[in-house]
Design a protein around this motif. Structure first.
Motif, PDB file in Angstrom:
ATOM      1  N   GLN A 197     -54.292  -3.467   1.051  1.00  0.00           N
ATOM      2  CA  GLN A 197     -52.841  -2.501  -0.071  1.00  0.00           C
ATOM      3  C   GLN A 197     -51.828  -2.850   0.550  1.00  0.00           C
ATOM      4  OE1 GLN A 197     -55.108  -1.782  -1.795  1.00  0.00           O
ATOM      5  NE2 GLN A 197     -56.547   0.210  -1.823  1.00  0.00           N
ATOM      6  N   LEU A 210     -53.128   4.749  -2.097  1.00  0.00           N
ATOM      7  CA  LEU A 210     -53.322   4.283  -1.666  1.00  0.00           C
ATOM      8  C   LEU A 210     -54.593   3.413  -0.996  1.00  0.00           C
ATOM      9  CD1 LEU A 210     -53.713   1.024  -4.090  1.00  0.00           C
ATOM     10  CD2 LEU A 210     -51.115   0.115  -2.811  1.00  0.00           C
ATOM     11  N   ALA A 237     -58.306   4.037  -1.601  1.00  0.00           N
ATOM     12  CA  ALA A 237     -59.688   2.996  -2.127  1.00  0.00           C
ATOM     13  C   ALA A 237     -60.659   2.359  -0.649  1.00  0.00           C
ATOM     14  CB  ALA A 237     -58.664   2.432  -2.706  1.00  0.00           C
ATOM     15  N   TYR A 263     -58.764   6.964  -5.984  1.00  0.00           N
ATOM     16  CA  TYR A 263     -57.135   7.508  -4.865  1.00  0.00           C
ATOM     17  C   TYR A 263     -56.323   8.377  -6.066  1.00  0.00           C
ATOM     18  CZ  TYR A 263     -57.876   2.198  -6.608  1.00  0.00           C
ATOM     19  OH  TYR A 263     -58.208   1.006  -6.015  1.00  0.00           O
TER      20      TYR A 263
END
Lengths: 56, 576, 181
Positions: free
Chosen positions: B245, B284, B287, B309
């Motif tokens: 991410q 984010l 996840a 998310y």
């Protein structure tokens, strides 16, 4: 390029909106960005693992 | 905008600067040097790790089956570490320094610590590579316990992570300096905001890594007797997935940066783009749960909330970027005069500039191949028919290679003239490079996902099961897919080689940029002057019909493919 | 531009264009739909993982597998020497994973429901049922219980799809699904 940035909108004394002040504060964002996954993902997840029962 | 003093000047705290002749920006010499070394080391790891990747793909090609099993697993481990971790993170550190010191026009905070960070990262990366190449640490990038690697494998990763953390704090320190010294007015530029997002995610990533890798290291040397495999996995993925991410945030920041530098594109709305990044910051990282969807012991509530998310708010962020970046490009191009029809702005874009073509290919491959499949694979139940199949590497080659790596390559074509101040050599090769690499990666991604849909296991040396006591045959199509994957990998490797060749030749043998060459071939075309782009307010918004068509196509593809996979799932054995 | 500070100091107050608002709305609603699909599949769908898991010592799990095998073994699988076990429908059935085999071979009746227990004796393994393409992670120390209802007869392979060392690619097991006699 660097000298075009002075603001044109809003009188100087106008208050900066709260959301904009949040987005302009990297350290507050850092705190939120670490706390959110730490609580929702890590801590919640580890709590679930600690509650798995022993096989009967 | 062009000030051509080449002589370094001294800032009032003793930092030395030069003034960039192309942008007029003050360039801190420490930041510049650190960007250079981090980028160069990054490219070295890309070259090494890419070569390993090619050998892995050629082994998976049933007709070639290049490596013996032990070497296959060894090089697969090294491939993962070198490109997924070392190439990307070294480059990200360069991006962080660029987005802070250079873009904010100020000096880099604590350059001595930044150098220390660089040394630690190099030492850690080399140590981990030595451990893997010695053959006692073929544990894959994930190194799931109770499988054990040599202690210096974990130690290398820990040292690397500590170095990275120091670099991230140098970035945050630079933000503080820029604000205190007033090197910019108002809010930071959007690209810097994207870099802040990446840095925040990096802090969580590295903290998770420390929490799990330090005990694992102690376990490998015998101080701890047991590491729970589920606990390991939950915390490890807090690092392993979140690190991807960081890539997403950094690469989106680069998309905005390239669009701004080449087309003069301005975000359609600062508010919307920054809120999209805020969704990344908050959600984010949840996840990481994508990797635990078929794991025992974690509840469906935890899985559904985290894997989505938090109600797909981070996906909302990505979809916003997915519209606002092409939208900003279209708006800028229309203001630049390409206003005919639906797509003249796109047709007449600078497709022969590898920085531009690389960026657009990165957006397309990431969005269509990586993004959609990532959301689908990260659906709790759909993961059942995908977990640990080749679908997984198929997906992340679209995100991390097609998305991140291609975006990093694209901006390198701007960093070489701006930071290294060298002409790009072999211009024709550079021009074709993003297309060759992008086509190869798209192929790798599609063919591996195809094989994964047919059930082929990932990280598997012999899908023919020649040495197995009990036999099984995957469908013949799967073998065809793996052959095509090998061909696509050769194409991608060629594209990677072209990149390394152009960059190394330019950096070491390219002509120095001069006032004449800057005037003749400006890195940043003059189209992007402030007057030509839209100012704010609903009145002055230009119409964006092309972007509307593009995002509609994306949306339809997303919805269709999502429900196709539910159909596949509904056909397997009922289980509860 | 994106590489310079926002021109408008109070950028938060700028109005949005209709295109942006529409797209944000579409994306947000699509997110809710996907979230809702995942939740509702737990109620209307037939393919969900249970949350039933127990901590178990690998040796204790091994004993349960042995006990089942002794009781219900019907033959051996070809010349592999691995027992084929046919436990009664509705019962608890076990399959263990270890370097590098799935043990024993199970023979199940079509359209009958079984409680399948999966665990590992050593490292992590990946239970990949082919050609169904059902994939579940198997951990040592944890007994994961799946309630399965094989609805097609035939011979199924269990491939290991979690890397487990140098013999990983030889780790294949079997499940036979037969019509009721």
């Amino acid at each position: 390029m660097s000298d075009q940035s002075t603001g044109s909108g809003g009188a100087p004394e106008e208050r900066v909106p709260a959301m904009q002040r949040l987005l302009d504060n990297p350290f507050l964002l850092l705190f939120m960005g670490v706390a959110s996954p730490a609580v929702l993902y890590l801590i919640w997840g580890v709590m679930e693992l600690s509650q798995i029962p022993l096989s009967p | 905008m062009a000030v051509d003093t080449q002589a370094p000047s001294r800032g009032f705290i003793g930092a030395s600067y030069r003034t960039c002749p192309e942008t007029g920006l003050k360039v801190c010499s420490q930041a510049e040097a650190l960007i250079k070394v981090n980028a160069v080391v990054a490219v070295v790891f890309l070259a090494v790790g890419g070569l390993f990747g090619l050998m892995v793909a050629l082994t998976r090609w049933p007709a070639v089956h290049l490596l013996p099993a032990d070497w296959f697993y060894l090089l697969l481990t090294a491939h993962g570490a070198d490109v997924l971790l070392f190439w990307i993170v070294f480059f990200e550190v360069a991006v962080l320094y660029f987005a802070s010191a250079i873009i904010l026009n100020c000096r880099l905070a604590a350059p001595k610590f930044a150098w220390l960070a660089f040394v630690l990262m190099v030492v850690g990366a080399v140590l981990a590579n030595i451990a893997v190449l010695q053959g006692e640490s073929s544990v894959m990038f994930t190194s799931y316990v109770p499988m054990q690697a040599a202690p210096h494998f974990y130690l290398g990763l820990i040292v690397f992570a500590v170095g990275t953390l120091i670099a991230v704090f140098c970035f945050f320190g630079t933000l503080v300096i820029a604000k205190e010294e007033g090197s910019y007015e108002g809010s930071v530029p959007l690209v810097t905001f994207g870099a802040i997002t990446a840095a925040i995610i990096a802090v969580f990533t590295l903290a998770s890594g420390a929490i799990i890798l330090i005990p694992t290291f102690l376990w490998s040397v015998g101080y701890i007797s047991h590491i729970d495999p589920l606990m390991y996995k939950i915390i490890w993925w807090g690092m392993g997935h979140s690190s991807q991410q960081i890539n997403v945030s950094a690469q989106v920041a680069i998309w905005y940066a390239v669009a701004a530098m080449l087309l003069g594109a301005k975000p359609l709305s600062e508010k919307v783009s920054r809120m999209a990044f805020l969704m990344y910051i908050l959600f984010l990282q949840l996840a990481s749960a994508h990797h635990l969807l078929v794991e025992p012991g974690v509840s469906s509530e935890w899985k559904i909330f985290n894997t989505s998310y938090a109600l797909y708010l981070a996906v909302l962020g990505s979809m916003i970027h997915g519209m606002s970046i092409p939208g900003a490009m279209e708006a800028a191009q229309r203001r630049n005069g390409f206003n005919n029809g639906m797509f003249e702005w796109l047709r007449k874009a600078p497709w022969s500039n590898p920085a531009f073509s690389g960026t657009v290919l990165s957006i397309v491959i990431f969005g269509f191949l990586g993004g959609i499949t990532g959301v689908i694979m990260g659906t709790e139940q759909l993961n059942l028919i995908m977990h640990n199949t080749l679908y997984v590497p198929g997906h992340f080659h679209a995100t991390v290679v097609g998305g991140t790596t291609l975006a990093f390559m694209a901006i390198t074509y701007l960093l070489v003239p701006l930071i290294f101040r060298r002409e790009i050599v072999f211009k024709k090769i550079a021009q074709w490079q993003p297309y060759v690499f992008g086509a190869g990666i798209a192929g790798i991604s599609l063919f591996m996902m195809g094989a994964g849909t047919l059930g082929v296991a990932r990280r598997h040396w012999d899908i023919g099961f020649a040495d197995a006591a009990m036999s099984f045959d995957y469908p013949a199509t799967a073998f065809l897919m793996m052959g095509l994957n090998g061909i696509a990998a050769i194409c991608a490797a060629l594209g990677g080689l072209m990149f390394v060749l152009v960059v190394v030749a330019s950096v070491f043998f390219g002509k120095q940029r001069t006032a004449e060459s800057i005037a003749a071939f400006p890195t940043l075309p003059k189209t992007g002057s402030a007057e030509t782009v839209t100012s704010y307010g609903s009145e002055s918004h230009v119409k964006l019909p092309g972007t509307i068509v593009l995002v509609s196509v994306f949306f339809v593809a997303f919805v269709l493919y999502y429900y196709v996979n539910w159909k596949y799932l509904s056909e397997v054995w009922p289980l509860s | 531009m994106a590489i310079t500070p926002p021109q408008n100091r109070l950028w938060w107050k700028e109005p949005l264009s209709g295109v942006e608002i529409t797209w944000i709305g579409v994306a947000f609603i699509w997110g809710l739909v996907m979230f809702g699909t995942m939740v509702s599949w737990h109620f209307v769908g037939k393919q969900n993982l249970s949350n039933e898991t127990y901590r178990i010592d690998p040796n204790a799990f091994g004993e349960k597998v042995e006990a089942m095998t002794e009781r219900y073994q019907v033959r051996e699988e070809g010349d592999t020497g691995v027992p084929v076990v046919r436990p009664p429908p509705g019962s608890d059935i076990y399959m263990l994973s270890r370097l590098w085999e799935w043990w024993p071979v199970l023979e199940l009746e079509k359209d009958q429901t079984y409680r399948l227990h999966l665990s590992s004796m050593d490292w992590q393994h990946g239970f990949s049922l082919q050609p169904q393409n059902i994939n579940v992670q198997v951990h040592p120390g944890y007994d994961m219980v799946l309630t399965i209802t094989p609805d097609k007869s035939g011979e199924y392979a269990v491939v290991c799809n979690e890397f487990c060392g140098i013999g990983h690619h030889t780790m294949v097991g079997k499940i036979h699904v037969v019509d009721k006699k």
